[in-house]
Motif scaffolding. Structure first.
Motif, PDB file in Angstrom:
ATOM      1  N   GLU A 269      15.413   1.581   9.673  1.00  0.00           N
ATOM      2  CA  GLU A 269      14.528   1.119  10.753  1.00  0.00           C
ATOM      3  C   GLU A 269      14.525   1.907  11.974  1.00  0.00           C
ATOM      4  OE1 GLU A 269      15.478  -2.041   7.607  1.00  0.00           O
ATOM      5  OE2 GLU A 269      16.746  -0.749   9.094  1.00  0.00           O
TER       6      GLU A 269
ATOM      7  N   LEU B  86      13.716  -5.748  13.670  1.00  0.00           N
ATOM      8  CA  LEU B  86      12.893  -4.828  13.014  1.00  0.00           C
ATOM      9  C   LEU B  86      13.033  -5.162  11.588  1.00  0.00           C
ATOM     10  CD1 LEU B  86      14.269  -1.515  14.863  1.00  0.00           C
ATOM     11  CD2 LEU B  86      11.991  -2.424  14.732  1.00  0.00           C
ATOM     12  N   GLU B  87      14.005  -5.571  10.938  1.00  0.00           N
ATOM     13  CA  GLU B  87      14.009  -5.938   9.533  1.00  0.00           C
ATOM     14  C   GLU B  87      12.991  -6.970   9.271  1.00  0.00           C
ATOM     15  OE1 GLU B  87      18.724  -4.550   8.306  1.00  0.00           O
ATOM     16  OE2 GLU B  87      18.095  -6.716   8.747  1.00  0.00           O
TER      17      GLU B  87
ATOM     18  N   GLN C 200       6.628  -2.634  12.491  1.00  0.00           N
ATOM     19  CA  GLN C 200       7.868  -1.912  12.849  1.00  0.00           C
ATOM     20  C   GLN C 200       7.618  -0.759  13.872  1.00  0.00           C
ATOM     21  OE1 GLN C 200      10.491  -0.659   9.519  1.00  0.00           O
ATOM     22  NE2 GLN C 200      11.256  -2.656   9.264  1.00  0.00           N
TER      23      GLN C 200
END
Length: 1015
Positions: free
Chosen positions: A33, A64-65, A73
């Motif tokens: 990420e 982000l995940e 993202q």
């Protein structure tokens, strides 16, 4: 795979940026990420600026995940790198709050709430928060929207866009908007209830004061009226009841709405809770109705409310529902709030409530308690509120519900020194900031400073402490807490001195009227005289005045804690006038921690101890910590007292001078004992434990009895030395009787005695008798010479033949009398016989003579028992003073000293021959021995012991307070309150004291009737 050189370089950079687990951080930075920005120094610098870089990085990776796809993202990454305001706000929140990091992971689009950076966003108000909550249609969506708004508040807070006061105000505004949204949901769920009633939600506590925490109960009060009501305060009777069926239906509907509102905010859902809504500040607390009419509220506050309830109303503010009704509520109760300082025991009630809060803190937590502990937030709030209530009656500028605003107004009005106000403002802001950052981490309601170093490190960094966050945090915390610990002195007493000392003419200071107003609130009955005393003590530039200005703020607080502050202040002025030029006096009070408080307690506890002190002011030295050479308040042993008195007698020119010295020692030691008694009895909110009361009774009884014995021994030596030189023609002994022989003398007790002599070998009996008679006559004359000292009266009426018999007899004469004429009451009186002075061998042989009388073989016969019971009944009917309340007379009243002592003495007369433990002159020891021998049950023994100790304490208290002996509680209100304070009953609890006394002695009377009369 990362090259070793690069890994080492990254590891070092992470350490420099404040990461505590660089290995874990490296792994996170290697995640897919962060591929696009892992080498961008902007990200690392931004993480290093957060409170906890490790936590911030983990939260950012989780966010982000959680994004739905790669596009989302990239949008987040690009925005974070490009927009510094968002970067600082988002990472700042993630580094300070694991709970908000969890929220963002569950709601990955909510980070966009932090993008807006416009003037309106800097300091939003209720309307902006209402818009943020407007889309909520149920409790779950309301919680999500609430957390989204909280996210923006936290971002402004951790980035320093808002200060702690603004943050607290925003949190209160968000709570207001949430209450309104919750009420709207409740109304939508029950439109028929909404149509029936008007419901006003009044915010209290920190929400009402615009100073809410991140996680706190939101205190509220609900006011309801029928939908067509005008809110008139005259619509119900004094009890708050109503006969209107429509009004009852309206109140029921309002109660359902209020209950639903509380559930919406308080209940747990998949999104957690918002905060508990607490309505326990309402009239009657949990026992009272949740919703009342305005008139019912008013009736309660007019008749039943306690001081703390008016103090709570300082922060009352209508926030939701029918605002017009809420404003009517405030307008109706406002006059009552500003009259609260006129209530009896106002200051004492407020201080008592504060002490009770501290006492309820677990011992293991008190040092980490940021809010309630000594030097905590509540100390500032209580002191400010106290001053508001005292001075806000006439100065409307002081009527803010916000602590810091009120503190500024108090300083502007001269009620608090400006420098002191600045210090308190700084301390309060720092402590509130700590509290906010502690709660923000997990969004949990707590006021405890965490013990873990990692937690303290995060808090310290969040407050800008970066060199050594843990050490700096603890140092700053303790420094500010120390400032707050002095707040009572700083905020309440110091301005009184500034008003009279006239040392800084350019400073704003209390007016004379405001100073008098404050003194009245503190309990001073004559504020004009008190101001004159303060001026005399504090004015001037001498060293004495400077030290007294340092001492007086603390002393004034201790005086105010007593039943007679005026007497305490007057006594201090007199002692200071007498000793002020003595170098050791002020140094003692300044440098020895116990001395100043002990002096304040002694001077304000009644007449006896101050009178003794003012006759010999140098006895102040006894109030210090002690030096092992007679200093301190520990009573001296009889042997040492006798040595001092006898040595002085040997140096005296004549017997009168010798006895004058003996009286001086007695005066000093009476003061020592009285001071020890007072100091041990003061400073507790509740009455001392029974064991402590018994210990105090034995301390006083033993000390006064030993002192009396030593005084008689010195007087006897003076008479013999003045008339015969070293040797009296006859051996001579003094036998203590009654309370004297029992080591149970009180401050005002007479000394019951018998005199016995025995001619020396070769001395004519008549000469010996004349010598003994002269000794007795001279001792009585010398001890009765008029003096300002407390009298020492010798009472020999327990001798054979009473007042008709000779004052002194030979041992042989006593033996002949007791053998032929002794009555059962004389055997009973001899139970207390104990040698106290004179010839030790003669005293021992007298005891051997009377032992068979007081412990008769095989016990008392039935006729003797009936005679004792007859005498007791006659005494009860004939000797109680006319008009005396038999339930409150400590000696002859129901369950008093006489009841207990006659019961114990009957047991001694009947069983002393068989039970060695009963052969004692002391009441409590004999009672314990009777219990050990199973002559009385443990429960009955405890009942009698408690009553005897209490009655003795009351007699001692009366003497201490009034300066003269008495067997009845005083009739005057202030004297009665002083007795209560000595016994451990705070202001306003005199009735409780009398009720407790009657209850204790009633139980003792019941035991006495069973054991003594066989009822």
């Amino acid at each position: 795979m990362t090259a070793p050189g690069r890994r080492s370089s990254t590891f070092s950079r992470l350490l420099r940026h404040g990461f505590t687990d660089p290995s874990a951080a490296e792994r996170l930075l290697e995640s897919t990420e962060l591929t696009a920005i892992r080498d961008d120094p902007v990200l690392l610098d931004a993480l290093g600026a957060t409170a906890d870089p490790d936590l911030a990085l983990l939260g950012f990776v989780r966010l982000l995940e959680a994004q739905p796809d790669g596009t989302a993202q990239r949008e987040l990454l690009d925005t974070v790198i490009a927009a510094k305001p968002l970067r600082d706000r988002l990472l700042g929140v993630l580094g300070a709050s694991a709970a908000l990091g969890d929220h963002l992971a569950r709601h990955p689009h909510d980070w966009q709430a932090l993008v807006t950076y416009e003037p309106e966003d800097l300091h939003p108000g209720v309307e902006q928060f209402e818009r943020g909550l407007a889309e909520a249609t149920d409790p779950v969506s309301l919680r999500v929207a609430y957390r989204r708004c909280l996210l923006s508040i936290a971002a402004r807070d951790v980035c320093g866009t808002t200060d702690v006061a603004q943050t607290a105000a925003e949190l209160a505004d968000l709570a207001t908007a949430t209450l309104r949204a919750a009420l709207a949901l409740a109304r939508a769920a029950a439109p028929e209830d909404a149509a029936l009633c008007r419901l006003a939600v009044i915010a209290m506590g920190k929400c009402g004061g615009h100073e809410l925490n991140y996680v706190s109960d939101v205190d509220v009060i609900f006011v309801g009226e029928a939908a067509d009501s005008t809110g008139s305060t005259g619509s119900t009777g004094s009890t708050g009841s109503t006969d209107s069926a429509d009004e009852q239906k309206a109140l029921q509907a309002a109660t359902r709405l209020a209950s639903h509102l509380m559930r919406i905010c308080s209940e747990s859902t998949v999104e957690g809770t918002i905060w508990p809504v607490d309505a326990n500040l309402r009239p009657e607390g949990r026992n009272g109705p949740l919703v009342r009419t305005l008139s019912s509220h008013l009736a309660y506050y007019q008749r039943w409310a306690k001081t703390w309830e008016f103090q709570a109303l300082l922060k009352a503010r209508p926030v939701a529902g029918d605002i017009e009704l809420g404003e009517e509520y405030i307008a109706a109760l406002d006059p009552l709030v500003w009259q609260a300082a006129e209530r009896e025991n106002f200051i004492a009630d407020v201080q008592k409530m504060r002490r009770r809060v501290v006492e309820n803190i677990p011992a293991a937590e008190i040092e980490r308690e940021l809010k309630l502990g000594p030097g905590g937030l509540r100390d500032v709030e209580f002191a400010v509120q106290l001053l508001q209530l005292v001075h806000g009656r006439g100065d409307t500028s002081l009527r803010s519900g916000t602590t810091l605003d009120a503190l500024r107004a108090l300083a502007a009005g001269g009620y608090v020194g400006r420098a002191d106000a600045v210090q308190l403002d700084e301390a309060y802001r720092f402590l509130r900031s700590m509290e906010h950052r502690i709660q923000l981490f997990r969004l949990r309601r707590t006021h405890l400073v965490p013990a873990a170093e990692d937690d303290q490190r995060r808090i310290g960094r969040s407050l800008g402490l970066r060199t050594d966050p843990v050490a700096e945090l603890n140092r700053e915390w303790k420094r500010h807490a120390a400032v707050v610990r002095r707040l009572h002195e700083k905020l309440f007493y110091r301005p009184l001195l500034d008003a009279v000392a006239q040392l800084a003419p350019g400073e704003t200071r209390l007016s004379a009227d405001a100073a008098r107003e404050r003194l009245v609130a503190l309990g001073y009955a004559d504020p004009a005289s008190a101001l004159r005393h303060l001026e005399a003590l504090a004015s001037g530039v001498t060293r004495k005045a400077a030290i007294q200005r340092t001492l007086l703020p603390v002393l004034l607080g201790w005086f105010a804690d007593s039943a007679d502050p005026d007497a305490g202040l007057l006594g201090f002025r007199k002692v200071s006038d007498a000793l002020g030029k003595t170098p050791w006096y002020l140094r003692l009070l300044r440098d020895e921690g116990a001395a100043a408080e002990n002096l304040a307690r002694v001077l304000s506890a009644g007449r006896l101890a101050p009178d003794l002190l003012l006759r010999a002011p140098e006895a102040v030295a006894l109030l210090g910590d002690g030096d092992g050479r007679g200093g301190g308040l520990e009573p001296r042993e009889r042997e040492h007292l006798e040595q001092e008195i006898l040595a002085a007698v040997g140096r005296s020119e004549n017997d009168e001078q010798a006895v004058t010295f003996a009286r001086g020692v007695r005066r000093r030691e009476l003061f020592r004992t009285a001071a020890a008694d007072i100091v041990a009895s003061y400073g507790t909110e509740e009455a001392p434990a029974a064991a402590d009361q018994g210990a105090l009774v034995e301390l006083v009884g033993g000390a006064v009895s030993d002192l009396t014995a030593a005084t008689l021994a010195g007087t006897l030596r003076a008479v013999v030395r003045g008339k015969w030189g070293d040797t009296l023609p006859t051996r001579f002994a003094i036998i203590g009787m009654g309370r004297f022989g029992g080591h149970e003398l009180g401050y005002g007790s007479d000394a019951d005695v018998l005199f016995v002599h025995e001619p020396r070998d070769g001395v004519d009996e008549q000469e010996a008798a004349r010598a003994a008679g002269t000794v007795v006559a001279e001792m009585r004359r010398l001890l009765q010479i008029p003096s300002t000292d407390p009298p020492l009266l010798i009472d020999a009426d327990l001798r054979p033949e009473g007042k008709s018999g000779p004052l002194v007899r030979t041992l042989t004469s006593y033996a002949a009398y007791y053998r032929r004429w002794s009555l059962v009451w004389e055997s009973q009186a001899l139970l207390r016989a104990e040698p106290v002075a004179g010839d030790e061998d003669l005293g021992r042989r007298f005891i051997e003579l009377v032992d068979p009388l007081r412990y008769p073989a095989e016990g008392l016969g039935d006729d003797a028992v009936r005679e004792i019971r007859r005498l007791k009944a006659r005494m009860e009917s004939e000797r109680l003073p006319r008009g005396a309340d038999p339930t409150l007379h400590t000696k002859l009243g129901r369950g008093g000293l006489s009841d207990v002592e006659w019961t114990v003495q009957l047991l001694q007369l009947r069983h002393g021959w068989a039970e060695p433990g009963l052969r004692t002159t002391r009441t409590r020891r004999a009672l314990a021995a009777a219990c050990a021998a199973e002559l009385i049950s443990g429960e009955d023994a405890a009942t009698l012991d408690e009553a005897w100790v209490l009655a003795t304490r009351v007699r001692n208290a009366v003497m201490l307070v009034r300066g003269r002996a008495g067997d009845m509680f005083p009739s005057g209100g202030r004297e009665l309150a002083a007795v209560g304070r000595y016994l451990g009953y705070g202001p306003g609890h005199v009735g409780d004291m009398l009720d407790d006394y009657r209850r204790t002695t009633r139980r003792a009377r019941s035991v006495m009737e069973e054991l003594f009369y066989g009822a």
